[in-house]
Design a protein around this motif. Structure first.
Motif, PDB file in Angstrom:
ATOM      1  N   SER A 191      -3.856 -50.997 -50.681  1.00  0.00           N
ATOM      2  CA  SER A 191      -2.660 -50.177 -50.337  1.00  0.00           C
ATOM      3  C   SER A 191      -3.258 -48.826 -50.449  1.00  0.00           C
ATOM      4  CB  SER A 191      -1.793 -50.751 -51.402  1.00  0.00           C
ATOM      5  OG  SER A 191      -0.970 -51.675 -51.364  1.00  0.00           O
ATOM      6  N   PHE A 194      -1.267 -46.039 -49.147  1.00  0.00           N
ATOM      7  CA  PHE A 194       0.277 -46.053 -50.335  1.00  0.00           C
ATOM      8  C   PHE A 194       0.537 -45.292 -51.344  1.00  0.00           C
ATOM      9  CE2 PHE A 194       2.647 -47.599 -53.716  1.00  0.00           C
ATOM     10  CZ  PHE A 194       4.358 -47.443 -53.396  1.00  0.00           C
ATOM     11  N   TRP A 195      -0.906 -45.184 -52.358  1.00  0.00           N
ATOM     12  CA  TRP A 195      -1.062 -44.825 -53.089  1.00  0.00           C
ATOM     13  C   TRP A 195      -1.301 -43.119 -53.499  1.00  0.00           C
ATOM     14  CZ3 TRP A 195       1.666 -46.410 -57.430  1.00  0.00           C
ATOM     15  CH2 TRP A 195       1.733 -47.905 -57.349  1.00  0.00           C
ATOM     16  N   GLN A 247       8.701 -46.346 -47.327  1.00  0.00           N
ATOM     17  CA  GLN A 247       6.993 -46.280 -48.427  1.00  0.00           C
ATOM     18  C   GLN A 247       6.798 -45.166 -46.910  1.00  0.00           C
ATOM     19  OE1 GLN A 247       4.575 -49.518 -48.609  1.00  0.00           O
ATOM     20  NE2 GLN A 247       5.456 -50.599 -48.783  1.00  0.00           N
ATOM     21  N   ARG A 249       5.066 -44.786 -44.308  1.00  0.00           N
ATOM     22  CA  ARG A 249       3.840 -44.814 -43.640  1.00  0.00           C
ATOM     23  C   ARG A 249       4.292 -45.434 -42.572  1.00  0.00           C
ATOM     24  NH1 ARG A 249       2.192 -50.112 -47.657  1.00  0.00           N
ATOM     25  NH2 ARG A 249       0.240 -49.183 -46.682  1.00  0.00           N
ATOM     26  N   SER A 253       0.024 -50.342 -41.300  1.00  0.00           N
ATOM     27  CA  SER A 253      -0.925 -50.597 -42.709  1.00  0.00           C
ATOM     28  C   SER A 253       0.021 -51.128 -43.280  1.00  0.00           C
ATOM     29  CB  SER A 253      -0.266 -48.701 -43.317  1.00  0.00           C
ATOM     30  OG  SER A 253       0.548 -48.146 -43.525  1.00  0.00           O
ATOM     31  N   VAL A 254       0.724 -51.197 -43.363  1.00  0.00           N
ATOM     32  CA  VAL A 254       1.561 -52.091 -43.950  1.00  0.00           C
ATOM     33  C   VAL A 254       1.464 -53.764 -43.926  1.00  0.00           C
ATOM     34  CG1 VAL A 254       4.081 -53.094 -45.103  1.00  0.00           C
ATOM     35  CG2 VAL A 254       4.055 -51.007 -44.356  1.00  0.00           C
ATOM     36  N   ASP A 257      -2.144 -54.416 -45.387  1.00  0.00           N
ATOM     37  CA  ASP A 257      -2.075 -54.383 -47.067  1.00  0.00           C
ATOM     38  C   ASP A 257      -2.004 -55.590 -47.145  1.00  0.00           C
ATOM     39  OD1 ASP A 257      -2.180 -52.013 -47.631  1.00  0.00           O
ATOM     40  OD2 ASP A 257      -0.405 -51.417 -48.128  1.00  0.00           O
ATOM     41  N   TYR A 258      -0.626 -56.459 -46.831  1.00  0.00           N
ATOM     42  CA  TYR A 258      -0.471 -57.647 -46.500  1.00  0.00           C
ATOM     43  C   TYR A 258      -1.374 -58.692 -46.072  1.00  0.00           C
ATOM     44  CZ  TYR A 258       4.440 -57.533 -47.102  1.00  0.00           C
ATOM     45  OH  TYR A 258       6.011 -56.631 -48.178  1.00  0.00           O
ATOM     46  N   HIS A 261      -4.796 -58.386 -48.708  1.00  0.00           N
ATOM     47  CA  HIS A 261      -4.055 -58.810 -50.390  1.00  0.00           C
ATOM     48  C   HIS A 261      -5.047 -59.832 -51.046  1.00  0.00           C
ATOM     49  CE1 HIS A 261      -1.078 -58.973 -53.929  1.00  0.00           C
ATOM     50  NE2 HIS A 261      -1.563 -60.135 -53.506  1.00  0.00           N
TER      51      HIS A 261
END
Length: 300
Positions: A191, A194-195, A247, A249, A253-254, A257-258, A261
């Motif tokens: 992520s 995101f961060w 978020q 985004r 990109s989400v 992330d999944y 993970h």
């Protein structure tokens, strides 16, 4: 009234050499000396010597006793109580391993590994491990530092007074994961975008969206909607879009992330649940596992 070291020894029952040693290191300072050079002590020193002896009998170290001139006795005893309780917990863990080992016909290498690891990882060592983990994974990202800081207390839970072998093994696996450089690097990379933008996120809106998304995904899982089915496709697209909007985004990109993970992150919190004796998986994990499977199938 003044007493020589010999008189104080007779009154207290302690050897002269012990009192002399206490005086030399500052635990029992002398009040003065006679013309012949003999040490002198007062009535208050008799009381202090009794206190020193009592504190030594219950295991308080001399450095702590020496500091009593600057510290309240209650503070010293509270500190010692915490130390004793930590030692008791460590001994209880060791006892649990020894009992389980002796119940076997042939002790195995794993039993020795447990004993060795428990001997190396006291409270101070575990706290240092967690701090190092948080610092390395968070790096210079303030939002991530704050997030991990909030999880710090839960990262390595205390073992129960009478832990089972499964709990001991889970606890040791937790500490191994915390020390794993590969796991740290994986979490630091997860992520990333995101961060990097987390400081600009509306936290309240994010939590609200995440709660709604979790509830709807959990309902789908409980209703028996397979995440790979066509029926899941429009729902997961809507849920991912909601998360992306909250978020700030892109949906892509989400989904990424999944897909990327690290399963060790989920394993970590499963181990925490084993140590704590709490059910696994929680509803949030069920929901996001459903989203992950559906997103990678339909949106990946």
């Amino acid at each position: 009234m003044n007493y020589t070291i010999g008189q104080l020894a007779r009154l207290s029952g302690l050897p002269v050499k012990t009192i002399r040693f206490y005086s030399d290191i500052g635990v029992l300072p002398e009040r003065g000396r006679t013309r012949s050079g003999y040490r002198l002590y007062g009535d208050e020193d008799r009381g202090r010597l009794e206190l020193v002896r009592t504190l030594r009998e219950i295991g308080v170290d001399l450095a702590t006793i020496r500091s009593l001139g600057e510290r309240d006795l209650g503070e010293v005893l509270s500190l010692h109580l915490r130390t004793v309780e930590t030692q008791i917990r460590a001994l209880q863990r060791t006892r649990a391993v020894l009992r389980a080992t002796l119940e076997r016909d042939e002790p195995a290498d794993d039993d020795l590994r447990r004993l060795n690891a428990l001997g190396r990882l006291g409270a101070a060592e575990t706290a240092a491990l967690v701090n190092d983990f948080v610092d390395e994974v968070a790096g210079e990202n303030a939002a991530r530092q704050e997030w991990l800081g909030g999880l710090r207390a839960a990262m390595v839970p205390d073992l129960p007074d009478e832990p089972g072998i499964e709990q001991l093994d889970a606890w040791l696996e937790l500490t191994e994961l915390l020390a794993d450089d590969g796991f740290r690097a994986s979490l630091r990379a997860m992520s990333g975008d995101f961060w990097q933008n987390a400081d600009g996120i509306d936290v309240a809106a994010w939590h609200e969206a995440n709660t709604l998304v979790t509830e709807r995904a959990l309902a789908a899982a409980r209703d028996g909607v397979p995440p790979e089915s066509e029926a899941a496709a429009p729902l997961v697209a809507e849920l991912v879009a909601a998360l992306a909007g909250a978020q700030r985004r892109t949906p892509e990109s989400v989904v990424r992330d999944y897909a990327e993970h690290d399963p060790r992150a989920g394993r970590y919190w499963e181990l925490v649940a084993v140590v704590n004796g709490t059910p696994w998986p929680p509803e949030s994990v069920i929901a996001h596992e459903w989203i992950a499977a559906a997103a990678t199938t339909h949106l990946g």
